[in-house]
Design an enzyme around this catalytic site. Structure first.
Site: not given
Ligand code: MRU
Length: 354
Positions: A55, A243, A253
């Site tokens: 995110a 997220d 998340n």
């Molecule tokens: O689909 P992604 O890889 O973007 O998902 C990422 C996540 O779910 C992370 O845990 C979240 O974005 C936190 S990143 C510091």
């Protein structure tokens, strides 16, 4: 002292005529390959395909994407507010759950509107300064999250995490992994269990890679093994990223996080979330209102180059789930710990001084 990997997720190269360079996370850990993006379209493709992901990193990337858009707008002589807004909306729709994307786009839109009201100065310069500020602020927030979160862990503990929350997922250093990095820098020897994170394997490919580079003991497990690993007493704490976090602390998340939280509760293990204030959506009273991104079924049926589901079988592929606040022991932010997790404490922490 541990060595945090000297790679970066996303960076601006050059001045107002510059471009975005991002580490293509789809081909890690096999290759460390940077990719240059010079247009809004390039950036949207990179965000949709998860070349840049996590995110906070998506927020930084989106801000830089709007600088590229403005370079193009100057070249075409179309600096209208409606054209900028169209680009902003198109970008925001790329990944609907990660609220840092909408948050960064809103900041950039505000800056463009203010420039447009006076039309004083170079719009690319003004937007680039804001994008670089967003990047720098994220890096600072991650360091602060590390400082606040490190105290959650004691020397010798096993810590389970899901998905990827390190420097790859942020401007630098990370959120949940920042707490682990800082604890390790303080001399605590932690053993991290990284869920592989189906279907795109962010845990197996990215988290274990980052921890290995940092010299932190890491073991990858399949997502379905977490219950057994907890039952065997190998894990004393869980920490994940987010997220989007609603005002009451309900947390979206990566898909599978909710299940891990339920397992942690069943085994009496504290479950923590780490995220910067840019990941909170205080307009949503609860997680029920968080939009869940649905992704291409081929990520499940043809993951990593091989068909693993018979032709014609239906597939459901939500990219995120929502963990209810009552399963979360604490939320680590750059402003401190939210504990216990409640709307009052969320608002008190986020509204308070940095
Ligand atoms: O689909 P992604 O890889 O973007 O998902 C990422 C996540 O779910 C992370 O845990 C979240 O974005 C936190 S990143 C510091």
């Amino acid at each position: 002292v541990i060595a945090v990997p000297a790679v970066y997720s996303v960076a601006w190269v050059g001045g107002t005529d510059g471009y975005v360079r991002l580490l293509d996370q789809t081909i890690l850990p096999g290759e460390v390959c940077y990719r240059d993006c010079r247009t809004l379209d390039d950036m949207r493709e990179a965000i949709c395909m998860l070349r840049v992901r996590g995110a906070p990193a998506i927020g930084v990337a989106a801000a830089m994407a709007l600088v590229l858009h403005t370079q193009q707008a100057v070249r075409c002589g179309d600096l209208s507010e409606s054209t900028f807004q169209r680009a902003a909306d198109w970008l925001t729709a790329a990944r609907p759950t990660a609220v840092n994307l909408a948050w960064a786009v809103r900041r950039m839109t505000g800056v463009f509107s203010r420039w447009n009201a006076s039309r004083a100065g170079d719009p690319v310069r003004v937007l680039l300064d804001e994008a670089l500020a967003i990047r720098e602020e994220d890096a600072q927030m991650c360091r602060a999250i590390g400082r606040h979160g490190a105290g959650l862990f004691a020397d010798g503990q096993g810590i389970l995490t899901h998905c990827n929350t390190g420097g790859l997922a942020t401007a630098e250093y990370g959120t949940a992994l920042a707490a682990i990095f800082t604890a390790a820098e303080q001399g605590k020897r932690l053993h991290v269990y990284a869920d592989e994170t189906r279907p795109l394997l962010q845990g197996a490919r990215l988290t274990s890679w980052e921890l290995q580079q940092a010299g932190i003991d890491v073991t990858v497990i399949c997502d379905g093994m977490a219950a057994q690993v907890m039952k065997e007493g190998r894990v004393q704490g869980v920490i994940v990223g987010a997220d989007r976090i609603a005002a009451n602390g309900d947390t979206a998340n990566k898909i599978g996080t909710y299940g891990v939280a339920v397992l942690a509760r069943a085994h009496g293990i504290p479950f923590h979330v780490a995220a910067p204030s840019s990941t909170f959506d205080l307009n949503l009273p609860s997680g029920d209102g968080i939009p869940i991104e649905q992704r291409d079924p081929r990520e499940i049926t043809h993951g990593f180059g091989r068909q693993t589901v018979p032709e014609g079988v239906r597939v459901y592929n939500p990219a995120f789930d929502v963990t209810p606040a009552d399963l979360i022991a604490s939320i680590v932010t750059e402003k401190g710990l939210i504990r216990p997790v409640s709307e009052t404490n969320v608002r008190a922490t986020l509204g308070g001084p940095p």
